[in-house]
Write a protein that holds these residues in place. Structure first.
Motif, PDB file in Angstrom:
ATOM      1  N   GLN A 133       0.823  -1.212   0.000  1.00 32.48           N
ATOM      2  CA  GLN A 133       0.000   0.000   0.000  1.00 32.48           C
ATOM      3  C   GLN A 133       0.863   1.272   0.000  1.00 32.48           C
ATOM      4  O   GLN A 133       0.629   2.226   0.760  1.00 32.48           O
ATOM      5  N   ILE A 134       1.855   1.286  -0.876  1.00 31.22           N
ATOM      6  CA  ILE A 134       2.719   2.452  -0.973  1.00 31.22           C
ATOM      7  C   ILE A 134       3.089   2.697  -2.430  1.00 31.22           C
ATOM      8  O   ILE A 134       3.124   1.764  -3.248  1.00 31.22           O
ATOM      9  N   ALA A 135       3.300   3.968  -2.765  1.00 31.23           N
ATOM     10  CA  ALA A 135       3.739   4.359  -4.107  1.00 31.23           C
ATOM     11  C   ALA A 135       4.651   5.571  -3.955  1.00 31.23           C
ATOM     12  O   ALA A 135       4.800   6.136  -2.857  1.00 31.23           O
ATOM     13  N   TYR A 136       5.241   5.979  -5.087  1.00 28.85           N
ATOM     14  CA  TYR A 136       6.221   7.070  -5.051  1.00 28.85           C
ATOM     15  C   TYR A 136       6.003   7.972  -6.262  1.00 28.85           C
ATOM     16  O   TYR A 136       5.936   7.496  -7.399  1.00 28.85           O
ATOM     17  N   SER A 137       5.895   9.258  -6.005  1.00 35.36           N
ATOM     18  CA  SER A 137       5.747  10.265  -7.051  1.00 35.36           C
ATOM     19  C   SER A 137       7.125  10.840  -7.355  1.00 35.36           C
ATOM     20  O   SER A 137       7.778  11.403  -6.472  1.00 35.36           O
ATOM     21  N   ILE A 138       7.542  10.713  -8.630  1.00 36.67           N
ATOM     22  CA  ILE A 138       8.881  11.122  -9.053  1.00 36.67           C
ATOM     23  C   ILE A 138       8.756  12.239 -10.086  1.00 36.67           C
ATOM     24  O   ILE A 138       8.049  12.084 -11.097  1.00 36.67           O
ATOM     25  N   CYS A 139       9.444  13.354  -9.864  1.00 37.83           N
ATOM     26  CA  CYS A 139       9.439  14.425 -10.858  1.00 37.83           C
ATOM     27  C   CYS A 139      10.804  15.100 -10.894  1.00 37.83           C
ATOM     28  O   CYS A 139      11.682  14.801 -10.083  1.00 37.83           O
ATOM     29  N   ASP A 140      10.961  16.023 -11.844  1.00 42.91           N
ATOM     30  CA  ASP A 140      12.248  16.712 -11.983  1.00 42.91           C
ATOM     31  C   ASP A 140      12.086  18.202 -11.706  1.00 42.91           C
ATOM     32  O   ASP A 140      11.013  18.669 -11.287  1.00 42.91           O
ATOM     33  N   ALA A 141      13.161  18.942 -11.957  1.00 36.67           N
ATOM     34  CA  ALA A 141      13.187  20.363 -11.611  1.00 36.67           C
ATOM     35  C   ALA A 141      12.167  21.177 -12.395  1.00 36.67           C
ATOM     36  O   ALA A 141      11.688  22.207 -11.918  1.00 36.67           O
ATOM     37  N   ARG A 142      11.806  20.750 -13.602  1.00 37.39           N
ATOM     38  CA  ARG A 142      10.813  21.496 -14.375  1.00 37.39           C
ATOM     39  C   ARG A 142       9.414  21.333 -13.797  1.00 37.39           C
ATOM     40  O   ARG A 142       8.609  22.266 -13.808  1.00 37.39           O
ATOM     41  N   ALA A 143       9.091  20.143 -13.310  1.00 37.90           N
ATOM     42  CA  ALA A 143       7.744  19.872 -12.801  1.00 37.90           C
ATOM     43  C   ALA A 143       7.542  20.335 -11.362  1.00 37.90           C
ATOM     44  O   ALA A 143       6.419  20.642 -10.963  1.00 37.90           O
ATOM     45  N   PHE A 144       8.610  20.401 -10.597  1.00 33.78           N
ATOM     46  CA  PHE A 144       8.492  20.647  -9.156  1.00 33.78           C
ATOM     47  C   PHE A 144       7.739  21.938  -8.808  1.00 33.78           C
ATOM     48  O   PHE A 144       6.967  21.952  -7.842  1.00 33.78           O
ATOM     49  N   PRO A 145       7.880  23.044  -9.556  1.00 33.59           N
ATOM     50  CA  PRO A 145       7.148  24.265  -9.177  1.00 33.59           C
ATOM     51  C   PRO A 145       5.670  24.262  -9.556  1.00 33.59           C
ATOM     52  O   PRO A 145       4.961  25.226  -9.242  1.00 33.59           O
ATOM     53  N   LEU A 146       5.177  23.217 -10.213  1.00 38.46           N
ATOM     54  CA  LEU A 146       3.837  23.248 -10.793  1.00 38.46           C
ATOM     55  C   LEU A 146       2.725  22.846  -9.829  1.00 38.46           C
ATOM     56  O   LEU A 146       1.549  22.985 -10.161  1.00 38.46           O
ATOM     57  N   PHE A 147       3.044  22.323  -8.657  1.00 32.11           N
ATOM     58  CA  PHE A 147       2.016  21.832  -7.746  1.00 32.11           C
ATOM     59  C   PHE A 147       2.287  22.333  -6.338  1.00 32.11           C
ATOM     60  O   PHE A 147       3.411  22.714  -6.004  1.00 32.11           O
ATOM     61  N   MET A 148       1.219  22.309  -5.524  1.00 32.00           N
ATOM     62  CA  MET A 148       1.382  22.702  -4.128  1.00 32.00           C
ATOM     63  C   MET A 148       2.139  21.606  -3.382  1.00 32.00           C
ATOM     64  O   MET A 148       1.760  20.437  -3.439  1.00 32.00           O
ATOM     65  N   PRO A 149       3.184  21.951  -2.665  1.00 27.33           N
ATOM     66  CA  PRO A 149       3.958  20.927  -1.961  1.00 27.33           C
ATOM     67  C   PRO A 149       3.229  20.424  -0.727  1.00 27.33           C
ATOM     68  O   PRO A 149       2.322  21.073  -0.212  1.00 27.33           O
ATOM     69  N   SER A 150       3.653  19.270  -0.258  1.00 25.96           N
ATOM     70  CA  SER A 150       3.160  18.737   1.012  1.00 25.96           C
ATOM     71  C   SER A 150       3.770  19.537   2.151  1.00 25.96           C
ATOM     72  O   SER A 150       4.739  20.283   1.983  1.00 25.96           O
ATOM     73  N   VAL A 151       3.193  19.374   3.339  1.00 22.94           N
ATOM     74  CA  VAL A 151       3.782  19.979   4.528  1.00 22.94           C
ATOM     75  C   VAL A 151       5.147  19.365   4.833  1.00 22.94           C
ATOM     76  O   VAL A 151       5.972  19.968   5.507  1.00 22.94           O
ATOM     77  N   PHE A 152       5.393  18.164   4.281  1.00 24.32           N
ATOM     78  CA  PHE A 152       6.688  17.520   4.436  1.00 24.32           C
ATOM     79  C   PHE A 152       7.560  17.835   3.225  1.00 24.32           C
ATOM     80  O   PHE A 152       7.083  17.847   2.098  1.00 24.32           O
ATOM     81  N   PRO A 153       8.847  18.089   3.427  1.00 22.44           N
ATOM     82  CA  PRO A 153       9.706  18.428   2.285  1.00 22.44           C
ATOM     83  C   PRO A 153       9.904  17.245   1.353  1.00 22.44           C
ATOM     84  O   PRO A 153       9.891  16.081   1.776  1.00 22.44           O
ATOM     85  N   ALA A 154      10.084  17.565   0.068  1.00 22.73           N
ATOM     86  CA  ALA A 154      10.371  16.519  -0.913  1.00 22.73           C
ATOM     87  C   ALA A 154      11.729  15.892  -0.604  1.00 22.73           C
ATOM     88  O   ALA A 154      12.620  16.523  -0.011  1.00 22.73           O
ATOM     89  N   ILE A 155      11.890  14.659  -1.031  1.00 22.97           N
ATOM     90  CA  ILE A 155      13.183  13.985  -0.963  1.00 22.97           C
ATOM     91  C   ILE A 155      13.913  14.311  -2.268  1.00 22.97           C
ATOM     92  O   ILE A 155      13.371  14.090  -3.360  1.00 22.97           O
ATOM     93  N   VAL A 156      15.111  14.858  -2.175  1.00 17.36           N
ATOM     94  CA  VAL A 156      15.801  15.442  -3.325  1.00 17.36           C
ATOM     95  C   VAL A 156      17.115  14.719  -3.584  1.00 17.36           C
ATOM     96  O   VAL A 156      17.822  14.327  -2.637  1.00 17.36           O
ATOM     97  N   ALA A 157      17.461  14.556  -4.869  1.00 14.99           N
ATOM     98  CA  ALA A 157      18.735  13.942  -5.248  1.00 14.99           C
ATOM     99  C   ALA A 157      19.159  14.466  -6.617  1.00 14.99           C
ATOM    100  O   ALA A 157      18.322  14.895  -7.426  1.00 14.99           O
ATOM    101  N   ASP A 158      20.461  14.417  -6.874  1.00 11.92           N
ATOM    102  CA  ASP A 158      20.992  14.895  -8.149  1.00 11.92           C
ATOM    103  C   ASP A 158      20.842  13.870  -9.266  1.00 11.92           C
ATOM    104  O   ASP A 158      20.904  14.231 -10.450  1.00 11.92           O
TER     105      ASP A 158
END
Length: 466
Positions: A302-327
């Motif tokens: 019962q788990i999934a993961y939403s993956i996006c890049d730097a272009r998509a990241f500004p397009l939605f309201m973020p969660s109260v929890f920070p995104a997990i970020v990597a290069d």
């Protein structure tokens, strides 16, 4: 301990939007009203505390909504999300009534903010409460108290004692002490059973251990179970619920709107095995966000993961929890405890399937689709290739269940034989299954609660006087 030996005209079971609309309307119609809220005062309001808006029909722009949102378009939107699993007569009645709510809501203390712009696509369809659901609930409680509605907090309805299709008395606990109340009419507005994990487990098994209940922990379904045990007609599939994608780091109960994730349409979503499992771009988010909780509930663990890049990241309201970020995608996979090679393969296959030369437009269905994938992404398909990369873990977030009681257009609860009860009415989540057999439209739960709360309060007051 106070002695409440009077017979009230109307008793309202519940303390959220639908209950308050019923209590205020009944009191304004001249009835004596008592409202029984299971939560303590600080947590009053049920799931309504976590809401933000209400979906309303309108034929032309008004102070808080742009353009027009007609009955036929509203009905078409509802038909698509429910797949036809709705009572058209009750649904259309609710849609029509939604156009006349603003004046009554303002008169009872609710304030609205200007219409929204941006990717939520709600400025034309949904009116947002200034201060959110908590402000709406507080305004209604102030109005109810000013009108003379008696309010009991920390009080639970244990039994609606029915005989021959009518409620004869109501057993409650008030701050832990048992009492029996009497009322000429009762309005059941006590919500679904989503916070009762043992009841949920009957339909979902141990998967419920991975569910997050995004709303109040006080909606345990006691009033609903009591009514169904006395020959009241049930409606709705007990396995159906309003379930959204929540940040997996959210608390088990009461995380509310801030824990919801709106990243799905602009991301690639994979399960624990690193595989995509559904079209992330099926429709604009307000019409499809409430299917994602159920989809995730069907995935391994019962788990999934939403993956996006730097272009998509500004397009939605973020969660109260920070995104997990990597290069790199491989680094992100390790942080999310996914197989790095598998995630890379999935993203590479997705990127290769994106059609070249498309013009991206996040404000509407842009038709940017992939080719050759199963499933394809049908809108907002864009290569995930610009670092840094962002990831969110997702869990099923349950808002409310769709099993409820059957009602007619006067909000009267129906018995198994199809006959209306003599003095029992219902509004809100406890009867929403009449209209929402499955799926959801953003803001529609508040519309149902407000419309049927007012109908139930009016009809209960009328019946009590007669």
């Amino acid at each position: 301990m106070p002695i409440r030996d009077k017979t009230y005209d109307v008793l309202v079971a519940g303390g959220g939007n639908a209950a308050l609309c019923a209590a205020i309307t009944a009191r304004q119609a001249g009835a004596s009203v008592i409202l029984v809220e299971s939560a303590p005062k600080a947590f009053r309001g049920g799931n309504s505390r976590h809401t933000r808006n209400l979906r309303a029909m309108h034929d032309k722009p008004n102070a808080v909504l742009t353009d027009a949102y007609t009955e036929d378009e509203y009905w078409d939107d509802l038909l698509r999300v429910t797949g036809g699993n709705t009572d058209e007569s009750l649904a259309r009645m609710t849609i029509r009534a939604s156009s006349g709510l603003f004046g009554w809501m303002r008169a009872n203390g609710v304030r609205f903010q200007p219409s929204l712009t941006g990717t939520l696509n709600l400025g034309r369809t949904n009116a947002f409460f200034l201060g959110g659901g908590k402000a709406l609930v507080n305004a209604y409680y102030l109005t109810a108290a000013r009108l003379g509605v008696e309010i009991l907090y920390d009080s639970e309805v244990i039994s609606l004692n029915m005989d021959n299709g009518a409620v004869r008395s109501i057993d409650i606990t008030w701050r832990g002490f048992p009492e029996t109340l009497h009322a000429r009419c009762v309005v059941a507005s006590a919500g679904g059973f989503q916070a009762n994990l043992d009841w949920m487990r009957q339909y979902w098994g141990d998967a419920v251990d991975n569910f997050v209940i995004r709303g109040t922990p006080y909606n345990r379904g006691g009033v609903l179970r009591n009514m169904l045990g006395q020959g009241v007609a049930a409606i709705g599939d007990p396995t159906q619920c309003h379930a959204v994608a929540l940040d997996a780091r959210a608390p088990k109960f009461d995380g509310g709107i801030t824990t919801r994730l709106d990243s799905v349409p602009f991301s690639v979503v994979v399960n624990r095995n690193g595989d995509r499992f559904y079209d992330e771009g099926e429709d604009v988010w307000p019409k499809r966000y409430a299917i994602w909780g159920r989809l995730i509930a069907q995935q391994p663990e019962q788990i999934a993961y939403s993956i996006c890049d730097a272009r998509a990241f500004p397009l939605f309201m973020p969660s109260v929890f920070p995104a997990i970020v990597a290069d790199t995608l491989e680094e992100l996979a390790m942080k999310l405890k996914l197989d790095p090679a598998k995630l890379r393969d999935t993203i590479d296959a997705f990127n290769k399937a994106v059609k070249p030369g498309q013009v991206f437009d996040g404000s509407k269905l842009d038709g940017n689709a992939t080719e050759g994938l199963a499933p394809n992404k049908t809108n907002w398909a864009r290569a995930v290739d610009k670092p840094p990369f962002y990831g969110y873990p997702l869990r099923p977030g349950i808002t409310f269940t769709y099993l409820g009681v059957r009602v007619n257009d006067k909000a009267q609860v129906l018995m198994d034989n199809g006959k209306p009860t003599g003095n029992l009415f219902a509004s809100g989540e406890i009867m929403a299954g009449n209209i929402l057999g499955k799926g959801y439209l953003a803001g529609f739960g508040m519309t149902i609660g407000t419309v049927f709360g007012r109908i139930a309060g009016q009809e209960a007051a009328r019946r009590a006087r007669n």
